[in-house]
Scaffold this motif. Structure first.
Motif, PDB file in Angstrom:
ATOM      1  N   TYR A  65       0.803  -1.347  -0.111  1.00 49.73           N
ATOM      2  CA  TYR A  65       0.016  -0.027  -0.002  1.00 49.73           C
ATOM      3  C   TYR A  65       0.947   1.264  -0.101  1.00 49.73           C
ATOM      4  O   TYR A  65       0.480   2.428  -0.567  1.00 49.73           O
ATOM      5  N   GLN A  66       1.892   1.212   0.475  1.00 49.13           N
ATOM      6  CA  GLN A  66       3.045   2.481   0.670  1.00 49.13           C
ATOM      7  C   GLN A  66       3.417   2.466  -0.824  1.00 49.13           C
ATOM      8  O   GLN A  66       3.455   3.921  -1.231  1.00 49.13           O
ATOM      9  N   TYR A  67       3.809   1.522  -1.624  1.00 48.16           N
ATOM     10  CA  TYR A  67       4.165   1.722  -2.779  1.00 48.16           C
ATOM     11  C   TYR A  67       2.970   2.444  -3.793  1.00 48.16           C
ATOM     12  O   TYR A  67       3.352   3.434  -4.639  1.00 48.16           O
ATOM     13  N   ALA A  68       1.710   1.982  -3.407  1.00 49.58           N
ATOM     14  CA  ALA A  68       0.760   2.514  -4.112  1.00 49.58           C
ATOM     15  C   ALA A  68       0.484   3.979  -4.005  1.00 49.58           C
ATOM     16  O   ALA A  68       0.229   4.686  -5.002  1.00 49.58           O
ATOM     17  N   ARG A  69       0.592   4.448  -2.756  1.00 52.64           N
ATOM     18  CA  ARG A  69       0.510   5.932  -2.203  1.00 52.64           C
ATOM     19  C   ARG A  69       1.620   6.651  -2.940  1.00 52.64           C
ATOM     20  O   ARG A  69       1.338   7.553  -3.528  1.00 52.64           O
ATOM     21  N   GLU A  70       2.751   6.229  -3.058  1.00 52.28           N
ATOM     22  CA  GLU A  70       3.991   6.981  -3.334  1.00 52.28           C
ATOM     23  C   GLU A  70       3.970   7.307  -4.943  1.00 52.28           C
ATOM     24  O   GLU A  70       4.299   8.189  -5.522  1.00 52.28           O
ATOM     25  N   HIS A  71       3.273   6.060  -5.584  1.00 53.39           N
ATOM     26  CA  HIS A  71       3.300   6.098  -7.163  1.00 53.39           C
ATOM     27  C   HIS A  71       1.680   6.523  -7.546  1.00 53.39           C
ATOM     28  O   HIS A  71       1.705   6.261  -8.557  1.00 53.39           O
ATOM     29  N   ASN A  72       0.911   7.094  -6.493  1.00 53.43           N
ATOM     30  CA  ASN A  72      -0.506   7.299  -7.247  1.00 53.43           C
ATOM     31  C   ASN A  72      -1.165   6.426  -7.907  1.00 53.43           C
ATOM     32  O   ASN A  72      -1.713   6.501  -9.029  1.00 53.43           O
ATOM     33  N   LEU A  73      -0.960   5.002  -7.471  1.00 50.37           N
ATOM     34  CA  LEU A  73      -1.728   3.809  -8.139  1.00 50.37           C
ATOM     35  C   LEU A  73      -2.852   3.584  -7.229  1.00 50.37           C
ATOM     36  O   LEU A  73      -3.087   3.613  -6.101  1.00 50.37           O
ATOM     37  N   LYS A  74      -4.039   3.100  -8.072  1.00 49.92           N
ATOM     38  CA  LYS A  74      -5.140   2.761  -7.565  1.00 49.92           C
ATOM     39  C   LYS A  74      -5.016   1.055  -7.161  1.00 49.92           C
ATOM     40  O   LYS A  74      -4.535   0.256  -7.617  1.00 49.92           O
ATOM     41  N   VAL A  75      -5.566   0.828  -5.756  1.00 50.83           N
ATOM     42  CA  VAL A  75      -5.776  -0.680  -5.305  1.00 50.83           C
ATOM     43  C   VAL A  75      -7.219  -0.951  -5.593  1.00 50.83           C
ATOM     44  O   VAL A  75      -8.048  -0.177  -4.940  1.00 50.83           O
ATOM     45  N   ILE A  76      -7.495  -2.030  -6.100  1.00 49.31           N
ATOM     46  CA  ILE A  76      -8.926  -2.481  -6.358  1.00 49.31           C
ATOM     47  C   ILE A  76      -8.736  -3.987  -5.600  1.00 49.31           C
ATOM     48  O   ILE A  76      -8.017  -4.558  -5.574  1.00 49.31           O
ATOM     49  N   GLU A  77     -10.004  -4.340  -5.508  1.00 43.40           N
ATOM     50  CA  GLU A  77     -10.320  -5.742  -4.933  1.00 43.40           C
ATOM     51  C   GLU A  77     -11.313  -6.532  -5.806  1.00 43.40           C
ATOM     52  O   GLU A  77     -12.749  -6.345  -5.445  1.00 43.40           O
ATOM     53  N   PRO A  78     -10.947  -7.033  -6.978  1.00 44.06           N
ATOM     54  CA  PRO A  78     -11.942  -7.559  -7.733  1.00 44.06           C
ATOM     55  C   PRO A  78     -12.574  -8.989  -7.378  1.00 44.06           C
ATOM     56  O   PRO A  78     -13.676  -9.379  -7.993  1.00 44.06           O
ATOM     57  N   SER A 113      -9.249 -13.040  -5.136  1.00 44.81           N
ATOM     58  CA  SER A 113      -7.765 -12.767  -5.490  1.00 44.81           C
ATOM     59  C   SER A 113      -7.347 -11.870  -4.215  1.00 44.81           C
ATOM     60  O   SER A 113      -5.909 -12.018  -4.146  1.00 44.81           O
ATOM     61  N   GLY A 114      -8.099 -10.788  -3.931  1.00 47.28           N
ATOM     62  CA  GLY A 114      -7.393 -10.062  -2.956  1.00 47.28           C
ATOM     63  C   GLY A 114      -7.088  -8.652  -3.535  1.00 47.28           C
ATOM     64  O   GLY A 114      -7.438  -8.503  -4.749  1.00 47.28           O
ATOM     65  N   PRO A 115      -6.406  -7.807  -2.841  1.00 52.70           N
ATOM     66  CA  PRO A 115      -6.231  -6.626  -3.542  1.00 52.70           C
ATOM     67  C   PRO A 115      -5.036  -6.754  -4.653  1.00 52.70           C
ATOM     68  O   PRO A 115      -4.276  -7.298  -4.739  1.00 52.70           O
ATOM     69  N   VAL A 116      -5.510  -5.534  -5.670  1.00 51.99           N
ATOM     70  CA  VAL A 116      -4.714  -5.676  -7.068  1.00 51.99           C
ATOM     71  C   VAL A 116      -4.371  -3.954  -7.218  1.00 51.99           C
ATOM     72  O   VAL A 116      -5.109  -3.391  -7.222  1.00 51.99           O
ATOM     73  N   MET A 117      -2.870  -4.002  -7.369  1.00 55.12           N
ATOM     74  CA  MET A 117      -2.716  -2.409  -7.950  1.00 55.12           C
ATOM     75  C   MET A 117      -2.462  -2.457  -9.123  1.00 55.12           C
ATOM     76  O   MET A 117      -1.995  -3.331  -9.991  1.00 55.12           O
ATOM     77  N   VAL A 118      -3.477  -1.394  -9.837  1.00 56.11           N
ATOM     78  CA  VAL A 118      -3.369  -1.038 -10.977  1.00 56.11           C
ATOM     79  C   VAL A 118      -2.954   0.304 -11.653  1.00 56.11           C
ATOM     80  O   VAL A 118      -3.224   1.181 -10.798  1.00 56.11           O
ATOM     81  N   LYS A 119      -2.359   0.435 -12.914  1.00 57.59           N
ATOM     82  CA  LYS A 119      -1.759   1.545 -13.239  1.00 57.59           C
ATOM     83  C   LYS A 119      -3.231   2.320 -13.900  1.00 57.59           C
ATOM     84  O   LYS A 119      -3.782   1.980 -14.671  1.00 57.59           O
TER      85      LYS A 119
END
Length: 453
Positions: free
Chosen positions: A431-444, A447-453
């Motif tokens: 989650y820290q990486y997602a915040r630092e790179h302004n990436l969205k995390v979804i839960e489809p 499979s659990g959380p997925v970080m997407v561009k």
């Protein structure tokens, strides 16, 4: 003139080349005037060698003698370049050396210790922890690999390659004479073993003292009822260094830490847990050679465990045993080291083998107590573990996002083989990486959380 006279004359004219080839005769500070004087003498002697009508028996070593002259010219050229000096001559057959050829001498300089000291002197220096010899000893395989590649490089003139081929054989013989036949997968000098021991014992001791009043282990809370450090464990096993009149004082101490863990709860039949962290090295090898190449084998491990269970029998305690080896463990021990663990079953003991050379632990992954023990033996602090995990995961997440446009938390956990206690750590980094790179995390879905561009 007689054949004897020919040999005498050859030795006389080779003196100029031999002088240049001695270790430390020249340096980057050698004056241009001295280099030019040596070059002039060398040319004169090389011309005499080429023109003199030596007997056929003397001419048999013509190739080797010519190689010595060629190498002497190369050494002078190397230091002439350091002094921004150009050496040229058309009379002696001398021709300028290429960059690759000049780099040959940089390799040879690294092997100068073998020319400077006798075999007993080198071994004694290694045993006593001499830093120059210690560094050379560890670097030797890589240096010789570089030398071997030059010997087969056709961009280097034949005379130089002939000289290096003979030196390669000589150096191998001198190294073997000084340090014995080193046939192990790796070499651990005594200085490395001592450093690893200090790091292992200090980190374990600091961890136990820091949690003296509250240590969480395998879901239960303990206090450290007693803590001792020493070498008595080796005395119990009667594994002592054989008498040796020149035994160095800087051998690993084969230290151990013994801690009794007591449950905080007031339940009946409380059973103490006895934790051992033991450093296991072959001191007889270090005393004799200054290094060790032999992994700790199954027979030695079982000897340690038998001794620990005697202690458990007296105290009616459960044993947690961590053996750390600077040379690793014998071949055939996979992960977990099945041979040892299947042959040595005890309801009163959990084992962790810590290969310090490869920074790898072996333990029974199906046993929660063994998994918890492997964590207790971890030498990294939580902050250091987070930093290491972050370095690994950030690089991999960046790659996956670039290639697949997404990366899942589950993938990250599997990538670093995260076990129960690391899963939350991986999640925070994700989650820290997602915040630092302004990436969205979804839960489809499942499979659990997925970080997407």
């Amino acid at each position: 003139m007689t054949e004897k006279d020919d040999w005498s004359f050859l030795n006389k004219i080779l003196a100029s080349a031999n002088l240049i080839l001695r270790p430390h005769q020249l340096s980057a500070h050698t004056s241009p005037a001295r280099i030019e004087a040596l070059f002039s003498n060398l040319q004169d002697d090389y011309r005499k060698f080429k023109e003199y009508p030596f007997a056929d028996t003397v001419r048999l070593i013509e190739k080797t003698t010519d190689a010595q002259f060629q190498m002497a010219f190369l050494v002078l050229s190397y230091y002439a370049r350091k002094n921004i000096l150009t050496l040229t001559s058309s009379e002696s057959g001398f021709s300028a050396f290429s960059e690759k050829e000049l780099s040959v001498y940089s390799v040879l300089k690294k092997l100068a210790l073998l020319d400077m000291y006798s075999a007993p002197e080198l071994r004694l220096k290694l045993q006593s922890g001499d830093t120059a010899v210690d560094s050379f000893f560890k670097a030797y395989p890589g240096i010789m690999h570089g030398l071997s590649s030059i010997v087969t490089d056709e961009d280097v003139r034949p005379g130089i390659r002939h000289y290096l081929k003979k030196k390669e054989k000589t150096y191998h013989e001198l190294f073997a004479l000084a340090f014995g036949s080193v046939g192990g997968r790796f070499i651990v000098p005594v200085s490395d073993a001592r450093q690893q021991e200090l790091h292992f014992i200090t980190r374990i001791e600091d961890k136990l003292r820091a949690h003296r009043n509250g240590l969480d282990f395998s879901g239960k809370n303990f206090t450290i009822a007693s803590l001792e450090k020493g070498t008595r464990f080796m005395e119990r096993l009667k594994i002592l260094v054989p008498p040796h009149k020149n035994t160095p004082r800087n051998l690993p101490g084969n230290q151990y830490i013994r801690a009794v863990l007591a449950r905080k709860s007031l339940s009946f039949n409380k059973r103490p847990v006895i934790f051992y962290a033991v450093f296991a090295s072959h001191n007889e090898q270090y005393a004799a050679y200054g290094y060790d190449t032999q992994p700790v084998d199954a027979k030695e491990i079982i000897g340690y465990l038998d001794s620990a269970l005697q202690d458990a029998g007296e105290k009616k305690g459960y044993i947690l045993f961590c053996i750390a080896s600077p040379t690793g463990f014998a071949d055939g021990m996979g992960s977990p080291p099945g041979d040892t663990l299947t042959r040595y079953k005890s309801p009163d003991l959990s084992l962790c083998l810590f290969d310090l050379y490869n920074d790898k632990k072996y333990f029974n992954t199906a046993d929660p107590t063994s998994v918890a023990l492997s964590r207790l033996c971890d030498l990294r602090t939580d902050d250091e573990k987070v930093q290491k995990l972050q370095e690994i995961l950030y690089q991999e997440m960046e790659h996956r996002i670039l290639v697949n446009q997404s990366v899942s938390l589950d993938y990250c956990r599997k990538y670093v083989k995260a076990e129960a206690q690391d899963r939350e750590m991986v999640k925070k980094i994700f989650y820290q990486y997602a915040r630092e790179h302004n990436l969205k995390v979804i839960e489809p879905g499942r499979s659990g959380p997925v970080m997407v561009k």
